[in-house]
Design an enzyme around this catalytic site. Structure first.
Site, short mmCIF file in Angstrom:
data_model
loop_
_atom_site.label_atom_id
_atom_site.label_comp_id
_atom_site.label_asym_id
_atom_site.label_seq_id
_atom_site.Cartn_x
_atom_site.Cartn_y
_atom_site.Cartn_z
N SER A 78 0.74 -10.04 -0.80
CA SER A 78 0.52 -8.60 -0.77
C SER A 78 0.75 -7.94 0.57
O SER A 78 0.97 -6.73 0.64
CB SER A 78 -0.90 -8.28 -1.26
OG SER A 78 -1.85 -8.94 -0.44
N LYS B 174 0.80 -1.23 0.00
CA LYS B 174 0.00 0.00 0.00
C LYS B 174 0.83 1.28 0.00
O LYS B 174 0.37 2.33 -0.48
CB LYS B 174 -0.94 0.00 1.21
CG LYS B 174 -2.09 -0.99 1.12
CD LYS B 174 -3.12 -0.56 0.10
CE LYS B 174 -4.38 -1.41 0.17
NZ LYS B 174 -5.41 -0.95 -0.78
#
Length: 409
Positions: free
Chosen positions: A311, A61
């Site tokens: 992720s 992110k």
């Protein structure tokens, strides 16, 4: 199955992603690409793990958040930024803002894990706890933006965010030029969209496969309808991909460039997280383990070499304990039983002897002597056992019954 349809010119281009890569130089790490012998044997083709769980703030992110905030006009930076998140996006925005000298306010649900709240504050954000779920925090963040003039930083629905996430795809092409398939988890779709733009622009033959949790799978019905649709009350342990509605910007890219979207169950997510920990020695959150879950669910369904994008690794320790136990149960390596025995000296020792002879590892024992359901000379025991697999679990249960114990359903 392909979902490709006709769409207008994409809002994010390869040049955008390459520009984001230059912007992120010295900010985001080029994360490792680790090969997995176990998964390679299971899938029948080389499998590599793209370790975004080892990125700064513990997830991808930061990439998109930094690119988005760095692109703001001076007067926008002066007004500050605001975001809403239960974890990864919050930390990405907080660190990106601090690095760029921009004040950030992050709204988080009141039930957000304390480690994630503390980390967001330590990265420099002003944290405001609001509501019980992310949607309520999101509404508060949008109201705050409208009232104060702060710029709202969406977690996935903006071209700059997608361009930043797409740098993961450029790194994959550099680290594994021969890649055949990239498997990536999907919530709102920003990461999958960015990777698809970067990779398909250079290697259109590479298959991009998105993965969603069954309980929060908004993309399959959205792709079937040709526009984003909302899945009511999404439910999954994978909070990183727990999104009820795809973003319009990533949706258009996913519909054009992503070859397939698959779903995985909670059991498959748990088993994948356990595998990452035991076999790869990597701490991965359930959302980050979703691509591995897809590989385990259909080992023969991928052309290699395969890159599985991990992720994120920001998993709450309490959730980790529950998920690992769930994963062991899904693999037949965990057994919880309740049974009654005669309450006399040595009865528990005799029971443990039966379990020892059956090679079961006792993790926990609860011994209840006072309960209205029990007779005067009865006791109830709840056992949590580690077993070697489904066959051994059946053998342990059979050994208990053969020794005269009645297992309570």
């Amino acid at each position: 199955m392909s979902y490709r349809t006709a769409h207008p010119l994409r809002s994010v281009t390869l040049d955008d992603v390459r520009g984001a890569q230059k912007m992120l130089s010295g900010v985001a790490r080029t994360t490792a690409l680790e090969s997995s012998r176990h998964l390679s044997r299971t899938v029948g083709t080389p499998v590599h793990l793209k370790c975004e769980n080892l990125q700064r703030t513990g997830s991808f992110k930061l990439r998109g958040a930094y690119v988005r905030i760095a692109g703001l006009l001076p007067e926008e930076r002066a007004a500050g930024v605001v975001a809403a998140s239960a974890g990864n996006h919050a930390q990405g925005v907080a660190l990106a803002s601090s690095l760029l000298g921009v004040h950030s306010t992050v709204f988080m649900p009141q039930g957000a894990p304390l480690p994630k709240v503390s980390a967001t504050r330590e990265y420099g954000a002003e944290v405001r706890l609001h509501g019980q779920v992310v949607d309520e925090a999101l509404a508060a963040a949008e109201e705050y933006a409208a009232r104060t003039g702060a710029v709202f930083i969406h977690p996935f629905d903006h071209p700059d965010i997608i361009a930043g996430q797409g740098t993961v795809g450029l790194e994959i092409l550099e680290q594994c030029p021969e890649v055949g398939t990239i498997v990536v988890g999907m919530g709102g779709g920003g990461l999958a969209a960015g990777i698809a733009v970067a990779v398909k622009s250079v290697r259109p033959d590479v298959r991009i496969i998105g993965v969603q949790a069954e309980g929060a799978a908004a993309y399959p019905p959205s792709l079937a309808a040709g526009h984003p649709v909302t899945v009511g009350s999404p439910a999954t342990m994978a909070d990183g991909i727990k999104v009820g509605t795809p973003g319009p910007v990533p949706f258009g890219i996913v519909a054009e460039l992503v070859d397939e979207v698959r779903t995985v169950s909670e059991d498959q997510l748990s088993a994948a997280l356990l595998l990452c920990l035991e076999r790869a020695k990597l701490v991965v959150e359930p959302a980050g383990a979703s691509p591995v879950a897809a590989l385990l669910a259909d080992p023969g369904g991928f052309s290699g070499p395969v890159v599985s994008v991990l992720s994120g690794g920001n998993v709450d320790p309490v959730l980790m304990q529950r998920v690992l136990r769930h994963g062991m149960a899904a693999q037949g390596r965990y057994l919880a039983v309740r049974l009654r025995l005669t309450d006399r000296p040595g009865a528990l020792a005799t029971l443990l002897g039966v379990l020892s002879a059956a090679d079961a590892n006792v993790l926990d024992v609860s011994h209840i002597r006072t309960d209205p359901r029990l007779g005067l000379s009865e006791a109830e025991v709840e056992l949590h056992l580690e077993t070697q697999g489904p066959t051994h679990r059946t053998e342990v249960t059979a050994a208990l019954r053969e020794s005269g114990y009645v297992i309570i359903d």
